[in-house]
Design an enzyme around this catalytic site. Structure first.
Site, short mmCIF file in Angstrom:
data_model
loop_
_atom_site.label_atom_id
_atom_site.label_comp_id
_atom_site.label_asym_id
_atom_site.label_seq_id
_atom_site.Cartn_x
_atom_site.Cartn_y
_atom_site.Cartn_z
N SER A 38 0.81 -1.21 0.00
CA SER A 38 0.00 0.00 0.00
C SER A 38 0.84 1.26 0.00
CB SER A 38 -0.95 0.01 1.21
OG SER A 38 -0.22 -0.13 2.42
N ASP A 319 -2.06 8.53 7.72
CA ASP A 319 -2.78 7.69 8.67
C ASP A 319 -1.73 6.92 9.45
OD1 ASP A 319 -2.03 5.39 7.21
OD2 ASP A 319 -3.95 5.22 6.19
N HIS A 322 0.74 5.01 6.96
CA HIS A 322 1.24 5.54 5.70
C HIS A 322 1.73 6.98 5.83
CE1 HIS A 322 -1.80 2.41 4.78
NE2 HIS A 322 -0.87 2.01 3.95
#
Length: 344
Positions: A38, A319, A322
């Site tokens: 991600s 977040d 990340h």
């Protein structure tokens, strides 16, 4: 809990058209092909059945047209800045191989099961890459397809969720083998996977080191024992892994003389940001921008949350898992010379 958003996704950035607009340089490589998680996923996760998504606000609020594309960030990712560096104005479209569930080194099929065994998902993605090569040959012709495959820049981001969502939460693993032993197994699979990728035509490979997980807000929340500082034990594990990764990459470079392969260090710049944010123009590194900044990621970071920070540019983390767009740019800027070596 299904946390599949961190499964390593196979992202293929398709080559641009051979002609360019007047005054604009041709990209340094025909394509950028990314095997990653991600940290670099531009939206393939949108097409995978999982509750962990990022295709809704506030994700993407600082991206072009304020669109939530599926990037786990407020804006651009590491791969966006890399793509720009090698000459793409923006990330080309992502190619999603049918039924692709990602490249993961060791992750078992069942996250919650200590006895599910290990599946080498790396071989699955290489199968998807082989599929892609066949499709590319049909579209571009065999000779041109070969040129694209050999000339492209390959970026690998692997091993993150093996530690975070396999080793650290699985008592069967951390009670029966050390972090060093677990890392050694990951490195062995990584070595085999890169060897196979080389055999399929890749000649320019950038490999992300693992980031300093101990400094991520979620790690401080879960493993910090109330201390608002990086978790030393986790970072020590990652430093060992990165040392082994560098040694393996050096070995591969010596073995294959026509292979350009380098480690792209994301540990050092992100650690520096996390521990000395003010010196680089940031104000907050222990909490993320979204929500309380302690536990929110994916569906927990959503439009209903009060308190999401007004200016993510001053936050190291968007977040709890990340980095923010601003942090991503600092990280990529730190290894631009290595990108130059790969595409020269």
């Amino acid at each position: 809990m299904a946390v599949r958003y961190l499964l390593l996704l196979a992202i293929f950035l398709l080559p641009t058209q051979p002609t360019t607009q007047a005054g604009k340089k041709q990209p340094a490589v025909p394509a950028v092909m990314v095997f990653g998680d991600s940290l670099v996923d531009v939206g393939n996760n949108n097409y995978i059945f999982t509750i962990a998504k990022a295709n809704f606000p506030p994700y993407g609020r600082d991206f072009k047209d304020h669109v939530a594309t599926g990037r786990f960030c407020n804006g651009k990712l590491l791969i966006d800045f890399i793509a720009e560096k090698v000459g793409f104005n923006s990330s080309p479209p992502a190619y999603l191989s049918p039924q692709a569930s990602g490249w993961n080194l060791l992750l078992g099929a069942n996250f919650a099961s200590a006895t599910s065994g290990y599946n080498d998902h790396g071989t699955l993605v290489l199968k998807y890459f082989e599929e892609y090569q066949g499709k590319l040959a049909v579209v571009a012709g065999g000779s041109h397809a070969h040129s694209i495959i050999s000339g492209s820049l390959y970026i690998i981001s692997a091993g993150s969720c093996d530690f975070v969502f396999t080793y650290y939460i699985n008592p069967f693993l951390y009670m029966t083998q050390s972090a060093e032993q677990f890392s050694d197994r990951l490195i062995g699979i990584f070595n085999n996977s890169v060897t196979q990728l080389y055999g399929m035509g890749a000649r320019r490979i950038g490999v992300f080191s693992l980031p300093p997980f101990g400094c991520f807000p979620v790690a401080i929340t879960l493993y910090g024992h109330g201390r608002n500082e990086c978790v030393l034990r986790l970072n020590n594990d990652i430093q060992y892994h990165n040392m082994k990764l560098r040694a393996t990459v050096d070995s591969l470079r010596k073995k294959y003389h026509d292979l350009k392969i380098v480690v792209l260090d994301i540990y050092t710049p992100l650690y520096n940001l996390a521990t000395s944010p003010v010196s680089q123009g940031f104000t907050e590194a222990k909490r993320a921008c979204c929500g309380t900044g302690t536990v929110e990621a994916s569906i927990l970071c959503n439009p209903l949350l009060p308190g999401t920070c007004p200016n993510a540019r001053t936050y190291v983390f968007w977040d709890v898992w990340h980095p923010s767009e601003a942090a991503n740019k600092v990280i990529v800027d730190s290894f631009l010379d290595d990108i130059d070596i790969l595409v020269a």
